[in-house]
Design a protein around this motif. Structure first.
Motif, PDB file in Angstrom:
ATOM      1  N   UNK A   1      -4.153  20.198 -85.957  1.00  0.00           N
ATOM      2  CA  UNK A   1      -4.002  20.130 -84.506  1.00  0.00           C
ATOM      3  C   UNK A   1      -2.564  19.718 -84.219  1.00  0.00           C
ATOM      4  N   UNK A   2      -1.884  20.488 -83.385  1.00  0.00           N
ATOM      5  CA  UNK A   2      -0.499  20.156 -83.077  1.00  0.00           C
ATOM      6  C   UNK A   2      -0.365  19.454 -81.731  1.00  0.00           C
TER       7      UNK A   2
ATOM      8  N   UNK B   1      -9.153  11.594 -68.041  1.00  0.00           N
ATOM      9  CA  UNK B   1     -10.359  11.012 -67.458  1.00  0.00           C
ATOM     10  C   UNK B   1      -9.953  10.288 -66.181  1.00  0.00           C
ATOM     11  N   UNK B   2     -10.570  10.543 -65.090  1.00  0.00           N
ATOM     12  CA  UNK B   2     -10.326   9.892 -63.801  1.00  0.00           C
ATOM     13  C   UNK B   2      -8.854   9.496 -63.664  1.00  0.00           C
ATOM     14  N   UNK B   3      -8.509   8.206 -63.820  1.00  0.00           N
ATOM     15  CA  UNK B   3      -7.137   7.735 -63.638  1.00  0.00           C
ATOM     16  C   UNK B   3      -6.405   7.557 -64.956  1.00  0.00           C
ATOM     17  N   UNK B   4      -6.879   8.170 -66.010  1.00  0.00           N
ATOM     18  CA  UNK B   4      -6.307   7.960 -67.340  1.00  0.00           C
ATOM     19  C   UNK B   4      -5.964   9.310 -67.961  1.00  0.00           C
ATOM     20  N   UNK B   5      -4.787   9.397 -68.557  1.00  0.00           N
ATOM     21  CA  UNK B   5      -4.380  10.633 -69.220  1.00  0.00           C
ATOM     22  C   UNK B   5      -3.588  10.270 -70.469  1.00  0.00           C
ATOM     23  N   UNK B   6      -3.932  10.919 -71.597  1.00  0.00           N
ATOM     24  CA  UNK B   6      -3.192  10.700 -72.835  1.00  0.00           C
ATOM     25  C   UNK B   6      -2.875  12.066 -73.424  1.00  0.00           C
ATOM     26  N   UNK B   7      -1.675  12.194 -73.950  1.00  0.00           N
ATOM     27  CA  UNK B   7      -1.245  13.446 -74.548  1.00  0.00           C
ATOM     28  C   UNK B   7      -0.571  13.130 -75.868  1.00  0.00           C
ATOM     29  N   UNK B   8      -1.050  13.763 -76.953  1.00  0.00           N
ATOM     30  CA  UNK B   8      -0.486  13.558 -78.278  1.00  0.00           C
ATOM     31  C   UNK B   8       0.049  14.883 -78.785  1.00  0.00           C
TER      32      UNK B   8
ATOM     33  N   UNK C   1       5.673  12.872 -81.950  1.00  0.00           N
ATOM     34  CA  UNK C   1       6.625  12.995 -80.863  1.00  0.00           C
ATOM     35  C   UNK C   1       6.214  11.968 -79.833  1.00  0.00           C
ATOM     36  N   UNK C   2       7.127  11.102 -79.447  1.00  0.00           N
ATOM     37  CA  UNK C   2       6.811  10.056 -78.488  1.00  0.00           C
ATOM     38  C   UNK C   2       7.465  10.403 -77.162  1.00  0.00           C
ATOM     39  N   UNK C   3       6.633  10.518 -76.147  1.00  0.00           N
ATOM     40  CA  UNK C   3       7.141  10.846 -74.820  1.00  0.00           C
ATOM     41  C   UNK C   3       6.972   9.642 -73.921  1.00  0.00           C
TER      42      UNK C   3
END
Length: 146
Positions: free
Chosen positions: A6-7, A13-20, A29-31
């Motif tokens: 997985x790249x 979710x509602x008020x939460x967002x995570x992207x890897x 990669x750290x954004x």
């Protein structure tokens, strides 16, 4: 992510967002989020204590039996007393435990996390029902230190 090829992974979710994202050669990669994405949580003011507890050692509650302490949840998740529905519980009232004894599992994001007693003693009370959600810092067990 590397194990499953997985790249990129994104969860919202509602008020939460995570992207890897995986970078070149499998590195991370750290954004940095912009100001509109930051969430601020207010922490209550600490309650002064006569003596700071040692990390990982259960702290007794006011009004509890003298000398009794608690094993608290280190995370949010679902509490399980046994490794599977058919298996025996890790501990029961009266079970002697040491710091490395697994007392339960907390499932968080489909990961089963073994929770250890982190103290030597005897379990005196189970404070959570099996397969129920728990919060960070919620008491799971009462223990009489040995």
């Amino acid at each position: 992510m590397k194990k499953n090829s997985i790249s990129e992974f994104e969860l919202e979710r509602q008020d939460f967002k995570i992207k890897l994202k995986r970078g070149p050669n499998g590195g991370a990669v750290i954004a940095q989020p912009d100001e509109s994405q930051l969430v601020t949580y207010a922490m209550p003011a600490p309650i002064p204590a006569p003596m700071a507890p040692m990390p990982g050692v259960p702290v007794p509650l006011a009004g509890s039996i003298p000398g009794e302490a608690e094993i608290k949840s280190p995370m949010i998740g679902t509490f399980y007393r046994a490794p599977s529905p058919e298996a025996a519980h890790y501990v029961e009232v009266g079970t002697e435990v040491n710091p490395d004894t697994v007392v339960c599992i907390i499932e968080a994001m489909k990961v089963m996390n073994e929770i250890k007693a982190e103290a030597k003693g005897v379990i005196t009370q189970v404070m959570v029902e099996n397969a129920k959600p728990v919060e960070f810092g919620q008491p799971l067990f009462k223990i009489r230190p040995a």
